[in-house]
Write an enzyme that holds these catalytic residues in place. Sequence first.
Site, short mmCIF file in Angstrom:
data_model
loop_
_atom_site.label_atom_id
_atom_site.label_comp_id
_atom_site.label_asym_id
_atom_site.label_seq_id
_atom_site.Cartn_x
_atom_site.Cartn_y
_atom_site.Cartn_z
N GLY A 99 -12.47 -5.64 -4.52
CA GLY A 99 -12.59 -7.09 -4.38
C GLY A 99 -14.01 -7.56 -4.14
O GLY A 99 -14.37 -8.68 -4.52
N ASN A 100 -14.84 -6.70 -3.53
CA ASN A 100 -16.23 -7.12 -3.26
C ASN A 100 -17.02 -7.30 -4.54
O ASN A 100 -18.09 -7.91 -4.54
CB ASN A 100 -16.93 -6.11 -2.32
CG ASN A 100 -17.07 -4.73 -2.96
OD1 ASN A 100 -16.15 -4.22 -3.57
ND2 ASN A 100 -18.24 -4.15 -2.83
N LYS A 116 5.02 -6.84 0.78
CA LYS A 116 3.73 -7.44 0.47
C LYS A 116 3.82 -8.97 0.51
O LYS A 116 4.46 -9.58 -0.34
CB LYS A 116 3.33 -6.95 -0.93
CG LYS A 116 1.92 -7.19 -1.29
CD LYS A 116 1.01 -6.07 -0.84
CE LYS A 116 -0.43 -6.46 -1.10
NZ LYS A 116 -1.39 -5.73 -0.30
N LYS A 168 -3.66 -1.63 -6.67
CA LYS A 168 -4.67 -1.48 -7.73
C LYS A 168 -5.19 -0.05 -7.85
O LYS A 168 -5.34 0.48 -8.95
CB LYS A 168 -5.82 -2.45 -7.43
CG LYS A 168 -7.04 -2.32 -8.27
CD LYS A 168 -8.21 -1.66 -7.53
CE LYS A 168 -8.62 -2.37 -6.27
NZ LYS A 168 -9.59 -1.62 -5.46
N LYS A 207 -6.48 4.25 -1.39
CA LYS A 207 -7.54 4.84 -2.22
C LYS A 207 -7.51 6.36 -2.11
O LYS A 207 -7.63 7.07 -3.11
CB LYS A 207 -8.92 4.33 -1.77
CG LYS A 207 -9.09 2.83 -1.96
CD LYS A 207 -10.50 2.39 -1.58
CE LYS A 207 -10.57 0.90 -1.39
NZ LYS A 207 -10.11 0.10 -2.53
P1 ADP Z 1 -11.11 -3.01 -2.16
O1 ADP Z 1 -11.17 -4.47 -2.44
O2 ADP Z 1 -12.26 -2.26 -2.74
O3 ADP Z 1 -9.77 -2.39 -2.47
P2 ADP Z 1 -10.44 -2.74 0.67
O4 ADP Z 1 -10.96 -3.71 1.68
O5 ADP Z 1 -9.01 -2.80 0.30
O6 ADP Z 1 -11.40 -2.85 -0.59
O7 ADP Z 1 -10.74 -1.25 1.19
C1 ADP Z 1 -12.06 -0.81 1.51
C2 ADP Z 1 -12.35 -0.96 3.00
O8 ADP Z 1 -11.59 -0.01 3.77
C3 ADP Z 1 -13.76 -0.65 3.41
O9 ADP Z 1 -14.63 -1.72 3.13
C4 ADP Z 1 -13.60 -0.38 4.92
O10 ADP Z 1 -13.85 -1.56 5.66
C5 ADP Z 1 -12.13 -0.01 5.08
N1 ADP Z 1 -11.85 1.29 5.70
C6 ADP Z 1 -10.75 1.55 6.45
N2 ADP Z 1 -10.72 2.81 6.87
C7 ADP Z 1 -11.84 3.40 6.38
C8 ADP Z 1 -12.37 4.74 6.47
N3 ADP Z 1 -11.75 5.69 7.16
N4 ADP Z 1 -13.54 5.02 5.83
C9 ADP Z 1 -14.18 4.05 5.14
N5 ADP Z 1 -13.72 2.77 5.02
C10 ADP Z 1 -12.56 2.44 5.62
MG MG Z 2 -7.90 -2.82 -1.50
#
Ligand code: ADP
Ligand code: MG
Length: 313
Positions: free
Chosen positions: A11-12, A127, A211, A273
């Site tokens: 999303g970023n 969700k 996703k 992820k």
């Molecule tokens: P995206 O939009 O890329 O799916 P998300 O916000 O859903 O992003 O997931 C990524 C975020 O997960 C990171 O920016 C971080 O803040 C968070 N996060 C949670 N646990 C962890 C971890 N163990 N290591 C790294 N990031 C983490």
């Molecule tokens: Mg996400």
Amino acid sequence: MGRQIVIALGGNALGATPEEQQKAVIAAGNHIVDLVKDGASIVIVHGNGPQVGAINLAFELGCKVDRKLPAMPFAECSAMSQGYIGYHLQNALQNIFVQNGMENHVSTAITQTIVDRRDPAFQNPTKPVGPFYTKEEADAIAAERGYTFVEDSGRGYRRVVPSPEPVDIKEKGTIRCLIENGDVVIACGGGGIPVIRENGLMHGIDAVIDKDKGAATLAEVIDADDFIVLTAVPAIAINFGKPDQKWLGEITISEAEQYIKEGHFAPGSMLPKVEAAIRFVRAKKGHRAIITSLENAYDAVTHGKGTIIVADP
Ligand code: ADP
Ligand code: MG
């Protein structure tokens, strides 16, 4: 290089408004263009949470003020978000290629992700989507359209939809053709439009697919070499956000599973992820999954930056 790489874009990389998104995808494209220059085949799977939420909300609110506006099913909202985001990414990458004197083509594949109608997620929708309603409004909509609502932490009632596991990608053959044609392909946006198969025919359903899991499934079924998740952090960490936080380099599936058990990854963000990465590496022995930031995309593929998940020895 000639590698086939599926990139899950977080999303970023997109921003909140159409104007923001148009700028953000140019920045994202500039981090990916060097991989294309090196000869890699790239498939981009973008997120769509805020966008599909906005489209769905617009129709929900529109219906309230004008009964002539139809209720828009969630699968249709997903399809709209794939077109909207795909257009921006396609346009940005095409312009970047022109500016770099490159002749690559870009296309967007509206993609349906097949899920199993017996998936336990359908018995337990989790969700939240769309706006908040009062109990009376929620009951009325539930009676009219059969939606499920839950009370959301004292803020009102919100519709919930299931989040089933992706099983297969309907357009995988088309996507392979586009790759063979030399296209950078944007596909499976938002994890894909969820469809179930009944008597051989496909039907869209009200659900959302994660996703990253949709992207891993696509990487698996098109036989990609690498699966890369680009998000807002340079790697995955244990003890994330704590004083003893430690970024991880190369880890095996067993190590990743141990960290999952120990609760290091947040369920709504990093956990899917890591699970998606494990799914890909388990299906494609000898291949790797990488989790890193957009800025690190090129260095991750060429110089091992970020967290690399590999099969157990
Ligand atoms: P995206 O939009 O890329 O799916 P998300 O916000 O859903 O992003 O997931 C990524 C975020 O997960 C990171 O920016 C971080 O803040 C968070 N996060 C949670 N646990 C962890 C971890 N163990 N290591 C790294 N990031 C983490
Ligand atoms: Mg996400």
